[in-house]
Design an enzyme around this catalytic site. Structure first.
Site, PDB file in Angstrom:
ATOM      1  N   ARG A 216       0.862  -1.197   0.000  1.00 51.59           N
ATOM      2  CA  ARG A 216       0.000   0.000   0.000  1.00 51.59           C
ATOM      3  C   ARG A 216       0.888   1.232   0.000  1.00 51.59           C
ATOM      4  O   ARG A 216       1.692   1.425   0.916  1.00 51.59           O
ATOM      5  CB  ARG A 216      -0.927   0.032   1.210  1.00 51.59           C
ATOM      6  CG  ARG A 216      -2.075   1.062   1.038  1.00 51.59           C
ATOM      7  CD  ARG A 216      -2.888   1.276   2.303  1.00 51.59           C
ATOM      8  NE  ARG A 216      -2.074   1.928   3.307  1.00 51.59           N
ATOM      9  CZ  ARG A 216      -2.071   1.588   4.602  1.00 51.59           C
ATOM     10  NH1 ARG A 216      -2.828   0.622   5.038  1.00 51.59           N
ATOM     11  NH2 ARG A 216      -1.296   2.229   5.443  1.00 51.59           N
ATOM     12  N   GLU A 232       4.941   7.030   1.782  1.00 53.06           N
ATOM     13  CA  GLU A 232       5.683   5.796   2.029  1.00 53.06           C
ATOM     14  C   GLU A 232       5.013   4.659   1.277  1.00 53.06           C
ATOM     15  O   GLU A 232       3.861   4.758   0.871  1.00 53.06           O
ATOM     16  CB  GLU A 232       5.705   5.465   3.526  1.00 53.06           C
ATOM     17  CG  GLU A 232       4.313   5.211   4.096  1.00 53.06           C
ATOM     18  CD  GLU A 232       4.335   4.755   5.544  1.00 53.06           C
ATOM     19  OE1 GLU A 232       5.431   4.515   6.073  1.00 53.06           O
ATOM     20  OE2 GLU A 232       3.252   4.642   6.136  1.00 53.06           O
ATOM     21  N   ASN A 234       4.135   0.660   2.025  1.00 56.13           N
ATOM     22  CA  ASN A 234       4.133  -0.420   3.015  1.00 56.13           C
ATOM     23  C   ASN A 234       4.245  -1.737   2.284  1.00 56.13           C
ATOM     24  O   ASN A 234       3.364  -2.084   1.492  1.00 56.13           O
ATOM     25  CB  ASN A 234       2.832  -0.393   3.805  1.00 56.13           C
ATOM     26  CG  ASN A 234       2.625   0.919   4.538  1.00 56.13           C
ATOM     27  OD1 ASN A 234       3.302   1.217   5.508  1.00 56.13           O
ATOM     28  ND2 ASN A 234       1.700   1.733   4.050  1.00 56.13           N
ATOM     29  N   SER A 239      -2.520  -2.680   6.099  1.00 48.10           N
ATOM     30  CA  SER A 239      -3.789  -2.956   6.773  1.00 48.10           C
ATOM     31  C   SER A 239      -4.976  -2.389   6.014  1.00 48.10           C
ATOM     32  O   SER A 239      -4.825  -1.576   5.112  1.00 48.10           O
ATOM     33  CB  SER A 239      -3.752  -2.412   8.188  1.00 48.10           C
ATOM     34  OG  SER A 239      -3.379  -1.065   8.162  1.00 48.10           O
ATOM     35  N   LYS A 397      11.987   2.949   5.246  1.00 48.12           N
ATOM     36  CA  LYS A 397      12.106   4.374   4.928  1.00 48.12           C
ATOM     37  C   LYS A 397      13.508   4.717   4.466  1.00 48.12           C
ATOM     38  O   LYS A 397      13.709   5.568   3.598  1.00 48.12           O
ATOM     39  CB  LYS A 397      11.720   5.214   6.134  1.00 48.12           C
ATOM     40  CG  LYS A 397      10.237   5.176   6.426  1.00 48.12           C
ATOM     41  CD  LYS A 397       9.875   6.138   7.534  1.00 48.12           C
ATOM     42  CE  LYS A 397       8.374   6.179   7.751  1.00 48.12           C
ATOM     43  NZ  LYS A 397       7.854   4.872   8.225  1.00 48.12           N
ATOM     44  N   LYS A 451      14.341  15.805  11.043  1.00 48.44           N
ATOM     45  CA  LYS A 451      13.907  14.572  11.708  1.00 48.44           C
ATOM     46  C   LYS A 451      15.084  13.683  12.056  1.00 48.44           C
ATOM     47  O   LYS A 451      16.014  13.547  11.265  1.00 48.44           O
ATOM     48  CB  LYS A 451      12.996  13.777  10.770  1.00 48.44           C
ATOM     49  CG  LYS A 451      11.639  14.395  10.554  1.00 48.44           C
ATOM     50  CD  LYS A 451      10.731  13.446   9.809  1.00 48.44           C
ATOM     51  CE  LYS A 451      10.498  12.192  10.623  1.00 48.44           C
ATOM     52  NZ  LYS A 451       9.237  11.535  10.323  1.00 48.44           N
ATOM     53  N   GLU A 455      13.668   5.883  14.571  1.00 48.93           N
ATOM     54  CA  GLU A 455      12.250   5.899  14.888  1.00 48.93           C
ATOM     55  C   GLU A 455      12.036   6.169  16.377  1.00 48.93           C
ATOM     56  O   GLU A 455      12.925   5.971  17.175  1.00 48.93           O
ATOM     57  CB  GLU A 455      11.639   4.531  14.543  1.00 48.93           C
ATOM     58  CG  GLU A 455      10.175   4.606  14.175  1.00 48.93           C
ATOM     59  CD  GLU A 455       9.706   3.304  13.564  1.00 48.93           C
ATOM     60  OE1 GLU A 455       8.502   3.058  13.598  1.00 48.93           O
ATOM     61  OE2 GLU A 455      10.546   2.554  13.038  1.00 48.93           O
ATOM     62  N   GLY A 456      10.878   6.608  16.745  1.00 47.05           N
ATOM     63  CA  GLY A 456      10.593   6.780  18.161  1.00 47.05           C
ATOM     64  C   GLY A 456       9.626   7.913  18.424  1.00 47.05           C
ATOM     65  O   GLY A 456       8.835   7.855  19.337  1.00 47.05           O
ATOM     66  N   ARG A 538      -7.803   7.623   4.627  1.00 48.49           N
ATOM     67  CA  ARG A 538      -7.895   7.820   6.066  1.00 48.49           C
ATOM     68  C   ARG A 538      -7.958   9.301   6.357  1.00 48.49           C
ATOM     69  O   ARG A 538      -7.175  10.084   5.809  1.00 48.49           O
ATOM     70  CB  ARG A 538      -6.723   7.171   6.794  1.00 48.49           C
ATOM     71  CG  ARG A 538      -6.988   5.688   7.047  1.00 48.49           C
ATOM     72  CD  ARG A 538      -5.801   5.006   7.617  1.00 48.49           C
ATOM     73  NE  ARG A 538      -4.681   5.139   6.701  1.00 48.49           N
ATOM     74  CZ  ARG A 538      -3.455   4.768   6.980  1.00 48.49           C
ATOM     75  NH1 ARG A 538      -3.175   4.239   8.157  1.00 48.49           N
ATOM     76  NH2 ARG A 538      -2.497   4.905   6.089  1.00 48.49           N
TER      77      ARG A 538
END
Lengths: 562, 562
Positions: A216, A232, A234, A239, A397, A451, A455-456, A538
């Site tokens: 996706r 991005e 996936n 999902s 990524k 950035k 990640e986090g 979404r």
């Protein structure tokens, strides 16, 4: 590209204190002690709120900067050209809609959802993530489809097979994957473990002859540039292939009933066949595996409140293709799994033709060595993995960042037109050794996000802080700059929307993200499937906070072509 | 016949203390201070357990009496003749089924229920009885259909139009209704209020030209006599027209998948089209009313955990016939309702073509004068009532008792064959002024139940107590005997069953009750519909208590023809 995934989680409803908690869809990447994951690059983060963990919040244009921002002038300037008239605008006068009509529509929509299985597990009810049929609540949804320019939708559909092909090509270049992720490996234990598995497979000289991708690609419309920008792709555990179709059906049903009042035509909601197309791809992969007694195995989390989305896919697989799916956790696979000498994967004695992951993308999915053993076991087997470790890594990524570098796409794709299509939708993304970009970001910090690679969440730098931090790094001149990247800041269009959560319809300002599903199946040289399959929209509540960052959680939506 | 109705209620699960409470389907007749209701005649009652209010528990054959009982020799002896080979026997060797297979089937069934809207509101979740889409749980169901003799099923189908016609004829005989219920009126405030409305309508000289009945006749197979005995006909608010169809679909789906393992053929589950047939009847009634702007009004309880059953019917009505249904409580109708001079019923300004009751059958549905005013208002209007007050009264147990008397059916029906069909399925029912029956009951008390006319439960008399009480009444010679009736005691077949409630599959001993839905629509002399529509099977756990009476609560089931 990345391993971020949507899931349902639970948040105290702001409306009253005595109503059950409602479900929020967001991308899950729980911070954990051993977590180091793949860097989150394309999405602006904010500090997680008390019980809301997310890595996928969108920047909201701050009022003061909105009218002044002009397109970036940099290497990516071509992406910033305004496409006149292509931006999503509300087609409905939300202020003009009768409140009573909205309430009627919301009631009908809730009934429709309940009767048609547009449901999730309610985290406030025990066992709702383990046992089907108990503790169900409607999936959160937008009452109406979001207006979306048809040309952008067509472009996103057209580029889907190119992304499919790109992922496949990249997955075959083991050295590219290992080299590109070598620095990430040092700081990120999770990626390091995935790379170890990848290395072992490389050492085995194992070729995945049958390769299945159910991807996706996520996009947002940038209000500044009127461009549809790729966020991005996936490649693992995309999902909502099931529930996204239902939301399209729901909106079509509502517009058939109320469209005339609203001046909307249900035929403008594009057909969404993801669940059947994904089932078809799984069934065709199963056929290629060529063992009629083998099953599809869905690898699931021990607790899954989004299980009905998965069940819809398995139901289609069974009903349309008579292929049986079993559900196993990574721990169960470790316990029950075995490899036959010929490479056949058995789990609980059942031969597995296709391994379909709906977990395994985040550090928290591997709480012990058992899960890692299971992942390796499956990878070493002859079963078709959706995705294989190579597909998984190709979707990180970090790899997307590498692919965004000049002349890298050309390494994998021959067709110039295809390359142009991909580049046209990439959002701007740069490392800090690009001095021109750093200079530009110091001048116009409001157009960038700084950035951390890792990640986090909660550590993104916006606005004047971008400038200050870049100047500090320049002064200090140390290696710290390697820990950051610069991203084009996306300003999605904010529109008033009716969002229905936990049985309550709210009007709110929201932004939308398009997900385009695609399937890819090949056996050696034969490409069996390479298609766009459908979409997920979404819609997230937006609210500017002090940092000018959007907070929000998503509801499921569909699109209304304009 | 009677006003007993199925509904969902909540009981603490016996399995563990920390799982959510589960739903039970049972007939509701809450005792209330002003309640006196219609006498419960055909069903054996037991004392309500702590949180289980029911008037529909079935007698369980006590081990000691089972082998000795012989058919009654009385006026109803013809009903007691054994029909060889017609009794329901389990077609499945429940002891032989692999536990793992059962767990798989139960899991699949729970998934199926969730995806296909076989759901109810979970009382343990707030708002689940008011707001659709929140607090849903699968409806309790039997994992497999109950074996049922095809000849009995055919008989029950054949007699359905005769019951329809009978109810219609009885409803037109106002004096018969008033006279038959005159003694009940004195002791039962609820029936008295219904009769008052009926009297007012009679005084108005108002004729219901368009008459719509959506009935359900309930039956049990008596193990002693191998007869299918009629328990009651519900003429108001027959529940589960929607969910009953889904359970048939669920079982068909399970047998398609697992039937081969079980030696069962999904084609032996009879087609169940109740929801579409009821929608068709409502739509045709709406057409007869002939006002395209009018709606169907579903009269609902303020809180309704079985709302999805009702929503399925309204969804079919909208989707197949484009007829809109609105939902109103009696209190809302009192507040918003008005009668136009031409008799048109308006509720909230909306003209009503058909009033479809899913409440209004029990004293508790009328907590204040407002509800009674609403009932009268509707009755005085030209709207088609489903049911009218006459249909409602014609369905009371007292009227059924009257109809069971010799030569009463002949007053309403000409066709001798029809009369025989009805009489063949009536269970034995006598007043205490029948000295032969009293004598017989003193000799063989285990074959009778002594029941108070008045509803309320917990006061039924079984076994030797029947004998003692009858002898006492003979000695005392007062009027107290008028307070009781004698009923044939029904011994339904008890079989091992798998019952799924609240996500848990239990094996238990259970009895089943068949409900046959039927629809009747006429406009003056033109009978537009007079059909059997489908069925509901309800399966209840049985457990003998000290009194030898079955305790139990029902799950939804379907039937497997043998």
């Amino acid at each position: 590209m990345g391993a971020a995934h949507s899931s349902a989680t639970c948040l105290s409803s702001p409306a009253t204190t005595n109503i059950p908690r409602c479900y929020l869809f967001h991308r899950v990447s729980k911070p954990s002690s051993n977590s180091s994951s793949i860097p989150t690059i394309y999405l602006h983060l904010q500090k997680p709120t008390s019980n809301f963990i997310s890595q996928n919040h969108y920047s909201l244009k701050s009022p003061c900067s909105s009218s002044k921002i002009v397109p970036l002038s940099c290497a990516r300037v071509r992406l910033m050209e305004t496409q006149e008239g292509s931006a999503s605008k509300p087609v409905i006068d939300f202020h003009g809609i009768d409140e009573e009509l909205i309430q009627k529509m919301a009631y009908d929509a809730l009934v429709w959802s309940s009767l048609h299985g547009l449901v999730v597990g309610d985290k406030s009810v025990q066992r709702s993530g383990k046992v089907p049929g108990v503790g169900m609540v409607h999936a959160p949804f937008a009452l109406l489809p979001v207006a979306f320019p048809e040309n952008h939708w067509k472009s996103a559909c057209e580029v889907a097979p190119v992304f499919n092909e790109l992922i496949d090509r990249v997955s075959l270049d083991g050295n590219f994957l290992q080299d590109s992720l070598s620095r990430t490996k040092k700081v990120d234990v999770f990626t390091s473990r995935l790379l170890d598995i990848h290395s072992k497979v490389l050492e085995m000289n194992k070729t995945e002859e049958i390769r299945l991708g159910l991807h996706r690609s996520d996009y947002m419309l940038d209000e500044q540039t009127k461009l549809l920008l790729h966020i991005e792709i996936n490649t693992i555990s995309s999902s909502f292939p099931g529930l996204s179709c239902l939301v399209s059906d729901l909106h079509r049903s509502l517009l058939k009933r109320y469209g005339e009042h609203l001046g909307l035509d249900s035929k403008r909601i594009p057909s969404n066949t993801t669940v059947n197309r994904f089932a078809d791809a799984l069934a065709k992969a199963w056929t290629e595996y060529n063992n009629p007694r083998a099953a599809v195995m869905v690898v699931v989390q021990p607790e899954e409140h989004n299980m009905y989305d998965q069940h819809w896919l398995c139901a289609a697989l069974k009903e349309k293709y008579n292929v049986t799916a079993i559900r196993k956790t990574l721990a169960e696979i470790d316990k029950e799994g075995e490899l036959l000498p010929d490479g056949t994967l058995l789990v609980g004695g059942q031969a597995i033709a296709v391994v379909y992951f709906r977990t395994g993308y985040a550090p928290t999915d591997y709480p012990s060595e058992a899960e890692w053993r299971a992942r390796l076991l499956m990878e070493q087997s002859l079963a078709i993995k959706c995705p294989s470790i190579s597909y998984h890594l190709a979707g990180t990524k970090k790899i997307q960042q590498e692919l965004a570098k000049p002349n890298v796409l050309e390494r994998f794709l021959e067709n110039k037109e295809d390359i142009t299509k991909l580049q046209k939708c990439f959002a701007g993304l740069w490392s800090l050794d690009d001095s021109d970009i750093v200079k530009r970001a110091i001048e116009r910090p409001e157009l960038f996000v700084m950035k951390p690679q890792r990640e986090g969440g909660g550590n993104n730098i916006y606005g004047d802080d971008v400038k200050e931090n870049l100047l500090r790094l320049q002064r200090e001149g140390n290696e710290e700059d390697a820990a950051y990247i610069l991203m084009q800041r996306i300003f999605p269009i904010v529109s008033p929307m009716f969002l229905v959560r936990n049985g309550i319809c709210h009007k709110d300002h929201a932004v939308s993200e398009l997900g385009v599903y695609s399937a890819y199946l090949r056996n050696k040289d034969k490409v069996i499937i390479n298609d766009q399959c459908g979409y997920l929209m979404r819609t997230k509540v937006s609210s500017s906070n002090e940092g000018g960052v959007a907070a929000g959680f998503a509801v499921l939506d569909s699109m209304y072509l304009t």
